[in-house]
Each structure stands twice: as structure tokens, then as C-alpha cells.
Design a protein around this motif. Structure first.
Motif, PDB file in Angstrom:
ATOM      1  N   LEU A  41     -26.051 -24.881 -35.406  1.00 59.07           N
ATOM      2  CA  LEU A  41     -25.250 -25.580 -34.740  1.00 59.07           C
ATOM      3  C   LEU A  41     -24.898 -25.094 -33.522  1.00 59.07           C
ATOM      4  O   LEU A  41     -24.364 -24.168 -33.199  1.00 59.07           O
ATOM      5  CB  LEU A  41     -23.833 -26.069 -35.436  1.00 59.07           C
ATOM      6  N   PRO A  42     -25.560 -25.553 -32.402  1.00 55.58           N
ATOM      7  CA  PRO A  42     -25.179 -25.032 -30.922  1.00 55.58           C
ATOM      8  C   PRO A  42     -23.612 -25.126 -30.633  1.00 55.58           C
ATOM      9  O   PRO A  42     -23.090 -26.264 -31.016  1.00 55.58           O
ATOM     10  CB  PRO A  42     -25.820 -25.983 -29.974  1.00 55.58           C
ATOM     11  N   ALA A  43     -22.900 -24.312 -30.015  1.00 59.13           N
ATOM     12  CA  ALA A  43     -21.589 -24.474 -29.585  1.00 59.13           C
ATOM     13  C   ALA A  43     -21.538 -23.857 -28.376  1.00 59.13           C
ATOM     14  O   ALA A  43     -22.169 -22.985 -27.838  1.00 59.13           O
ATOM     15  CB  ALA A  43     -20.835 -23.309 -30.793  1.00 59.13           C
ATOM     16  N   LEU A  44     -20.128 -24.233 -27.609  1.00 60.26           N
ATOM     17  CA  LEU A  44     -19.587 -23.883 -26.399  1.00 60.26           C
ATOM     18  C   LEU A  44     -18.402 -23.087 -26.621  1.00 60.26           C
ATOM     19  O   LEU A  44     -17.360 -23.614 -27.078  1.00 60.26           O
ATOM     20  CB  LEU A  44     -19.566 -25.273 -25.612  1.00 60.26           C
ATOM     21  N   ARG A  45     -18.425 -22.025 -25.703  1.00 63.79           N
ATOM     22  CA  ARG A  45     -17.310 -20.984 -26.076  1.00 63.79           C
ATOM     23  C   ARG A  45     -16.596 -21.400 -24.504  1.00 63.79           C
ATOM     24  O   ARG A  45     -17.318 -21.064 -23.492  1.00 63.79           O
ATOM     25  CB  ARG A  45     -17.365 -19.740 -25.994  1.00 63.79           C
ATOM     26  N   VAL A  46     -15.388 -21.517 -24.448  1.00 64.37           N
ATOM     27  CA  VAL A  46     -14.789 -21.789 -23.183  1.00 64.37           C
ATOM     28  C   VAL A  46     -13.441 -21.100 -23.206  1.00 64.37           C
ATOM     29  O   VAL A  46     -12.470 -21.331 -24.051  1.00 64.37           O
ATOM     30  CB  VAL A  46     -14.328 -23.456 -22.787  1.00 64.37           C
ATOM     31  N   GLY A  47     -13.235 -20.147 -22.020  1.00 64.95           N
ATOM     32  CA  GLY A  47     -12.277 -19.217 -22.365  1.00 64.95           C
ATOM     33  C   GLY A  47     -12.349 -18.143 -23.278  1.00 64.95           C
ATOM     34  O   GLY A  47     -13.260 -17.925 -23.910  1.00 64.95           O
ATOM     35  N   ASP A 108     -13.544 -17.079 -11.180  1.00 66.70           N
ATOM     36  CA  ASP A 108     -14.881 -16.364 -11.238  1.00 66.70           C
ATOM     37  C   ASP A 108     -16.115 -17.025 -10.885  1.00 66.70           C
ATOM     38  O   ASP A 108     -16.984 -16.581 -11.012  1.00 66.70           O
ATOM     39  CB  ASP A 108     -14.754 -16.003 -12.784  1.00 66.70           C
ATOM     40  N   GLY A 109     -15.888 -18.503 -10.405  1.00 66.44           N
ATOM     41  CA  GLY A 109     -16.991 -19.125  -9.803  1.00 66.44           C
ATOM     42  C   GLY A 109     -17.987 -19.644 -10.799  1.00 66.44           C
ATOM     43  O   GLY A 109     -19.197 -20.296 -10.889  1.00 66.44           O
ATOM     44  N   SER A 110     -17.175 -19.614 -12.300  1.00 66.89           N
ATOM     45  CA  SER A 110     -18.125 -20.238 -13.330  1.00 66.89           C
ATOM     46  C   SER A 110     -18.459 -21.821 -13.113  1.00 66.89           C
ATOM     47  O   SER A 110     -19.622 -22.269 -13.669  1.00 66.89           O
ATOM     48  CB  SER A 110     -17.476 -19.917 -14.748  1.00 66.89           C
ATOM     49  N   LEU A 111     -17.568 -22.459 -12.647  1.00 62.90           N
ATOM     50  CA  LEU A 111     -17.561 -24.061 -12.522  1.00 62.90           C
ATOM     51  C   LEU A 111     -17.574 -24.254 -11.018  1.00 62.90           C
ATOM     52  O   LEU A 111     -16.483 -23.941 -10.358  1.00 62.90           O
ATOM     53  CB  LEU A 111     -16.392 -24.596 -13.358  1.00 62.90           C
ATOM     54  N   ARG A 112     -18.554 -25.128 -10.685  1.00 59.29           N
ATOM     55  CA  ARG A 112     -18.727 -25.431  -9.327  1.00 59.29           C
ATOM     56  C   ARG A 112     -17.642 -26.590  -8.739  1.00 59.29           C
ATOM     57  O   ARG A 112     -17.502 -27.606  -9.354  1.00 59.29           O
ATOM     58  CB  ARG A 112     -19.919 -25.962  -8.880  1.00 59.29           C
ATOM     59  N   LEU A 127     -19.940 -29.912 -14.250  1.00 55.97           N
ATOM     60  CA  LEU A 127     -19.324 -30.058 -15.453  1.00 55.97           C
ATOM     61  C   LEU A 127     -20.586 -30.113 -16.579  1.00 55.97           C
ATOM     62  O   LEU A 127     -20.439 -29.302 -17.380  1.00 55.97           O
ATOM     63  CB  LEU A 127     -18.168 -31.080 -15.764  1.00 55.97           C
ATOM     64  N   ALA A 128     -21.528 -30.966 -16.333  1.00 57.80           N
ATOM     65  CA  ALA A 128     -22.513 -30.932 -17.417  1.00 57.80           C
ATOM     66  C   ALA A 128     -23.364 -29.710 -17.225  1.00 57.80           C
ATOM     67  O   ALA A 128     -23.614 -29.231 -18.374  1.00 57.80           O
ATOM     68  CB  ALA A 128     -23.239 -32.324 -16.998  1.00 57.80           C
ATOM     69  N   GLU A 129     -23.671 -29.203 -16.109  1.00 62.83           N
ATOM     70  CA  GLU A 129     -24.247 -28.000 -16.078  1.00 62.83           C
ATOM     71  C   GLU A 129     -23.551 -26.729 -16.643  1.00 62.83           C
ATOM     72  O   GLU A 129     -24.282 -25.847 -17.233  1.00 62.83           O
ATOM     73  CB  GLU A 129     -24.444 -27.524 -14.550  1.00 62.83           C
ATOM     74  N   TYR A 130     -22.277 -26.730 -16.362  1.00 62.48           N
ATOM     75  CA  TYR A 130     -21.465 -25.674 -17.045  1.00 62.48           C
ATOM     76  C   TYR A 130     -21.492 -25.769 -18.561  1.00 62.48           C
ATOM     77  O   TYR A 130     -21.989 -24.635 -19.441  1.00 62.48           O
ATOM     78  CB  TYR A 130     -20.147 -25.833 -16.832  1.00 62.48           C
ATOM     79  N   ASP A 132     -23.834 -27.312 -20.464  1.00 60.74           N
ATOM     80  CA  ASP A 132     -25.166 -26.783 -20.751  1.00 60.74           C
ATOM     81  C   ASP A 132     -25.550 -25.347 -20.617  1.00 60.74           C
ATOM     82  O   ASP A 132     -26.075 -24.401 -21.566  1.00 60.74           O
ATOM     83  CB  ASP A 132     -26.425 -27.491 -19.914  1.00 60.74           C
ATOM     84  N   ALA A 133     -25.021 -24.544 -19.644  1.00 69.08           N
ATOM     85  CA  ALA A 133     -25.266 -23.268 -19.313  1.00 69.08           C
ATOM     86  C   ALA A 133     -24.627 -22.345 -20.400  1.00 69.08           C
ATOM     87  O   ALA A 133     -24.934 -21.235 -20.793  1.00 69.08           O
ATOM     88  CB  ALA A 133     -24.898 -22.908 -17.800  1.00 69.08           C
ATOM     89  N   HIS A 134     -23.377 -22.687 -20.834  1.00 68.18           N
ATOM     90  CA  HIS A 134     -22.322 -21.884 -21.724  1.00 68.18           C
ATOM     91  C   HIS A 134     -22.674 -22.246 -23.149  1.00 68.18           C
ATOM     92  O   HIS A 134     -21.955 -21.739 -23.884  1.00 68.18           O
ATOM     93  CB  HIS A 134     -21.099 -22.044 -21.139  1.00 68.18           C
ATOM     94  N   THR A 135     -23.207 -23.408 -23.502  1.00 68.20           N
ATOM     95  CA  THR A 135     -23.620 -23.582 -24.955  1.00 68.20           C
ATOM     96  C   THR A 135     -24.718 -22.624 -25.444  1.00 68.20           C
ATOM     97  O   THR A 135     -25.758 -22.436 -25.004  1.00 68.20           O
ATOM     98  CB  THR A 135     -24.218 -25.077 -25.076  1.00 68.20           C
ATOM     99  N   THR A 136     -24.233 -22.116 -26.625  1.00 64.96           N
ATOM    100  CA  THR A 136     -25.163 -21.154 -27.239  1.00 64.96           C
ATOM    101  C   THR A 136     -26.019 -21.841 -27.975  1.00 64.96           C
ATOM    102  O   THR A 136     -25.554 -22.905 -29.005  1.00 64.96           O
ATOM    103  CB  THR A 136     -24.336 -20.275 -28.191  1.00 64.96           C
TER     104      THR A 136
END
Length: 148
Positions: A41-47, A108-112, A127-130, A132-136
Motif C-alpha cells: 500500500l503506497p503511503a505519504l510521510r509528511v513531517g 526547505d522548499g519542499s512545497l511550492r 500540493l498534488a505534485e508534493y 505524488d512526489a512524496h508517496t512511497t
């Protein structure tokens, strides 16, 4: 923090916390954790601690494992309208994080994001790009992406 308004992000980008995903899947949190750890299951880690699961990924995972389930037309992804600008608080609510975490993402420039009239605005597309990019991605199972 509250769930984002449907107008903020397309349904495809709605996020569940681990307990919410477990409730939606009628499973335990440890089962959802196992699906993530196993790479199914793909997951997104924020922080540092927040782990989120895209609603679309969870439903696709469940659909692939339940042969008796008929697709619900309400679960069909709406066309993405990513032209909106979100406020700082709206983006924090969509990612389900605090303003402090948003400050870190901005620093840190992670989110435009852009300054508009003295306030930060975040394009829904960014936000959608973030997300997508940070979902494992899943490494095994029906949601795994295999190189061609």
C-alpha cells in the motif's frame, strides 16, 4: 485539524490517516501498517511522524483484494481541477499537518508556494505534485509499479 473541503483538492488526492484508513478498510491500524511495511500500500510521510494514505490508493488496494466487491460509482475519481490557489491553512488542512510543519515545508522548499498580497498561496497543483512526489510507491501486490 479538519478534513479539507471537497473544492480544495480533487477526490483522488483526499488523504486518510492510518486510523481512518483502517476504519474505511474495516481492518486494524496494525493491519494497515503491515500493508504499508510490506510495500503493498503506497503511503505519504509528511513531517517526522505523520503517515497518510491516498483514498484512491486504499480503495484500489481493497478492490484488488475483494473479488466480490462491485465498484461504487461514487468512488470514481472526479476530473482534477488543480487551478485553485489554497491558503496556508487550507493547504495545512489538506495535508493534515500543523502550521509548524507547513513552515518547515516552506523553509526547505519542499512545497511550492507564492506570496500574494502579503499572504502565502499554494497552488492545488503544487500540493498534488508534493503528494505524488512524496508517496512511497507499493513494491509488491496489485498496486506495485514494475519497470517495463
Amino acid at each position: 485539524m479538519h478534513a479539507p473541503s471537497p473544492a480544495l483538492l480533487p477526490a483522488d488526492y483526499a488523504l486518510y490517516t492510518r486510523p481512518e484508513a483502517a476504519q474505511a478498510a474495516r481492518a486494524t491500524v496494525s493491519t494497515v501498517d503491515r500493508w504499508i511495511a510490506d510495500g503493498a500500500l503506497p503511503a505519504l510521510r509528511v513531517g517526522a511522524r505523520r503517515i497518510l494514505i491516498r483514498r484512491a490508493h486504499l480503495h484500489a488496494y481493497l478492490a484488488a483484494h475483494d473479488t466480490t466487491r462491485t465498484p461504487d460509482p461514487a468512488e470514481a475519481a472526479a476530473p482534477a481541477d488543480l487551478s485553485a490557489l489554497l491558503t496556508y491553512d487550507e493547504a495545512a488542512a489538506a495535508l493534515r499537518v500543523s502550521r509548524t510543519t507547513m513552515d518547515r515545508l516552506q523553509a526547505d522548499g519542499s512545497l511550492r508556494m507564492y506570496r500574494v498580497g502579503g499572504r502565502w498561496k499554494i497552488p492545488a497543483e503544487a500540493l498534488a505534485e508534493y503528494i505524488d512526489a512524496h508517496t512511497t510507491p507499493a513494491t509488491c501486490g496489485p498496486l506495485a509499479v514494475h519497470p517495463a
